[in-house]
Design a protein around this motif. Structure first.
Motif, PDB file in Angstrom:
ATOM      1  N   HIS A   1       0.854  -1.181   0.000  1.00 10.72           N
ATOM      2  CA  HIS A   1       0.000   0.000   0.000  1.00 10.72           C
ATOM      3  C   HIS A   1       0.896   1.238   0.000  1.00 10.72           C
ATOM      4  O   HIS A   1       1.982   1.215   0.564  1.00 10.72           O
ATOM      5  N   PRO A   2       0.460   2.350  -0.604  1.00 10.11           N
ATOM      6  CA  PRO A   2       1.303   3.552  -0.626  1.00 10.11           C
ATOM      7  C   PRO A   2       1.609   4.117   0.765  1.00 10.11           C
ATOM      8  O   PRO A   2       2.545   4.890   0.914  1.00 10.11           O
ATOM      9  N   TYR A   3       0.861   3.729   1.785  1.00 13.21           N
ATOM     10  CA  TYR A   3       1.141   4.211   3.131  1.00 13.21           C
ATOM     11  C   TYR A   3       2.181   3.364   3.862  1.00 13.21           C
ATOM     12  O   TYR A   3       2.535   3.662   4.999  1.00 13.21           O
TER      13      TYR A   3
ATOM     14  N   VAL B   1       6.661   8.727  12.473  1.00  8.76           N
ATOM     15  CA  VAL B   1       7.239   9.027  13.779  1.00  8.76           C
ATOM     16  C   VAL B   1       6.547  10.253  14.374  1.00  8.76           C
ATOM     17  O   VAL B   1       6.230  11.199  13.645  1.00  8.76           O
ATOM     18  N   THR B   2       6.339  10.242  15.701  1.00  5.35           N
ATOM     19  CA  THR B   2       5.831  11.438  16.362  1.00  5.35           C
ATOM     20  C   THR B   2       6.900  12.529  16.302  1.00  5.35           C
ATOM     21  O   THR B   2       8.085  12.243  16.110  1.00  5.35           O
TER      22      THR B   2
ATOM     23  N   GLU C   1       5.784   1.585  12.135  1.00  2.38           N
ATOM     24  CA  GLU C   1       6.179   1.177  10.780  1.00  2.38           C
ATOM     25  C   GLU C   1       5.174   0.196  10.213  1.00  2.38           C
ATOM     26  O   GLU C   1       4.935  -0.876  10.783  1.00  2.38           O
ATOM     27  N   LEU C   2       4.593   0.559   9.061  1.00  2.00           N
ATOM     28  CA  LEU C   2       3.695  -0.331   8.330  1.00  2.00           C
ATOM     29  C   LEU C   2       4.538  -1.130   7.356  1.00  2.00           C
ATOM     30  O   LEU C   2       5.213  -0.565   6.493  1.00  2.00           O
TER      31      LEU C   2
ATOM     32  N   VAL D   1       4.997  -2.708  13.140  1.00  2.00           N
ATOM     33  CA  VAL D   1       5.872  -2.736  14.308  1.00  2.00           C
ATOM     34  C   VAL D   1       5.840  -1.334  14.893  1.00  2.00           C
ATOM     35  O   VAL D   1       6.030  -0.357  14.168  1.00  2.00           O
ATOM     36  N   GLU D   2       5.598  -1.246  16.193  1.00  2.00           N
ATOM     37  CA  GLU D   2       5.591   0.060  16.838  1.00  2.00           C
ATOM     38  C   GLU D   2       6.636   0.079  17.940  1.00  2.00           C
ATOM     39  O   GLU D   2       6.674  -0.809  18.790  1.00  2.00           O
ATOM     40  N   ALA D   3       7.486   1.081  17.890  1.00  2.00           N
ATOM     41  CA  ALA D   3       8.506   1.280  18.918  1.00  2.00           C
ATOM     42  C   ALA D   3       8.051   2.411  19.830  1.00  2.00           C
ATOM     43  O   ALA D   3       7.441   3.374  19.372  1.00  2.00           O
ATOM     44  N   ARG D   4       8.369   2.277  21.105  1.00  2.00           N
ATOM     45  CA  ARG D   4       8.050   3.314  22.095  1.00  2.00           C
ATOM     46  C   ARG D   4       9.316   3.588  22.885  1.00  2.00           C
ATOM     47  O   ARG D   4       9.812   2.709  23.586  1.00  2.00           O
ATOM     48  N   GLY D   5       9.834   4.803  22.757  1.00  2.00           N
ATOM     49  CA  GLY D   5      11.065   5.152  23.458  1.00  2.00           C
ATOM     50  C   GLY D   5      12.168   4.169  23.109  1.00  2.00           C
ATOM     51  O   GLY D   5      12.409   3.896  21.936  1.00  2.00           O
ATOM     52  N   PRO D   6      12.817   3.565  24.106  1.00  2.00           N
ATOM     53  CA  PRO D   6      13.905   2.624  23.825  1.00  2.00           C
ATOM     54  C   PRO D   6      13.431   1.222  23.426  1.00  2.00           C
ATOM     55  O   PRO D   6      14.236   0.410  22.994  1.00  2.00           O
ATOM     56  N   ARG D   7      12.142   0.938  23.551  1.00  2.00           N
ATOM     57  CA  ARG D   7      11.606  -0.398  23.199  1.00  2.00           C
ATOM     58  C   ARG D   7      11.322  -0.454  21.701  1.00  2.00           C
ATOM     59  O   ARG D   7      10.313   0.045  21.231  1.00  2.00           O
TER      60      ARG D   7
END
Length: 105
Positions: free
Chosen positions: A31-33, A38-39, A47-48, A55-61
């Protein structure tokens, strides 16, 4: 048999995320998205992937949340692997998702 399983596990751990979660043959085109958003403060990275996973990262995780997504028009629905759901909308290429605003990187 155990050696094969161990070797496969070691190989999977050594591969980058994109190779571990590569699309299956015959999977729909990306998909184009697809890509990383990133905030503004860089704390949340969503990340799609082209295979319908995210996959979603939060801070150092780096892999805080993993799951599936579906895009319909400019709307996205996520369901993480624990069953939590969230949705959002792309507005002029910017993702408004779960109370956050994420920009393409």
């Amino acid at each position: 048999m155990r050696r094969r399983a161990l070797a496969a596990a070691i190989l999977a751990a050594a591969l980058p995320l994109s190779a571990q979660e590569a699309p299956m043959p015959g999977h729909r085109p990306a998909h184009p998205y697809v890509g990383l958003r990133v905030t503004q403060d860089g704390r949340v990275r969503h990340e799609l992937l082209p295979n319908g996973r995210y996959v979603e990262a939060r801070g150092p995780r780096e892999r805080a949340y993993l799951g599936r997504y579906e895009v319909t028009g400019d709307h996205i629905d996520d369901r993480d692997d624990t069953g939590f759901t969230a949705d959002g909308d792309f507005v002029d290429g910017v993702l408004h998702h779960g109370g956050m605003i994420l920009y393409r990187r």
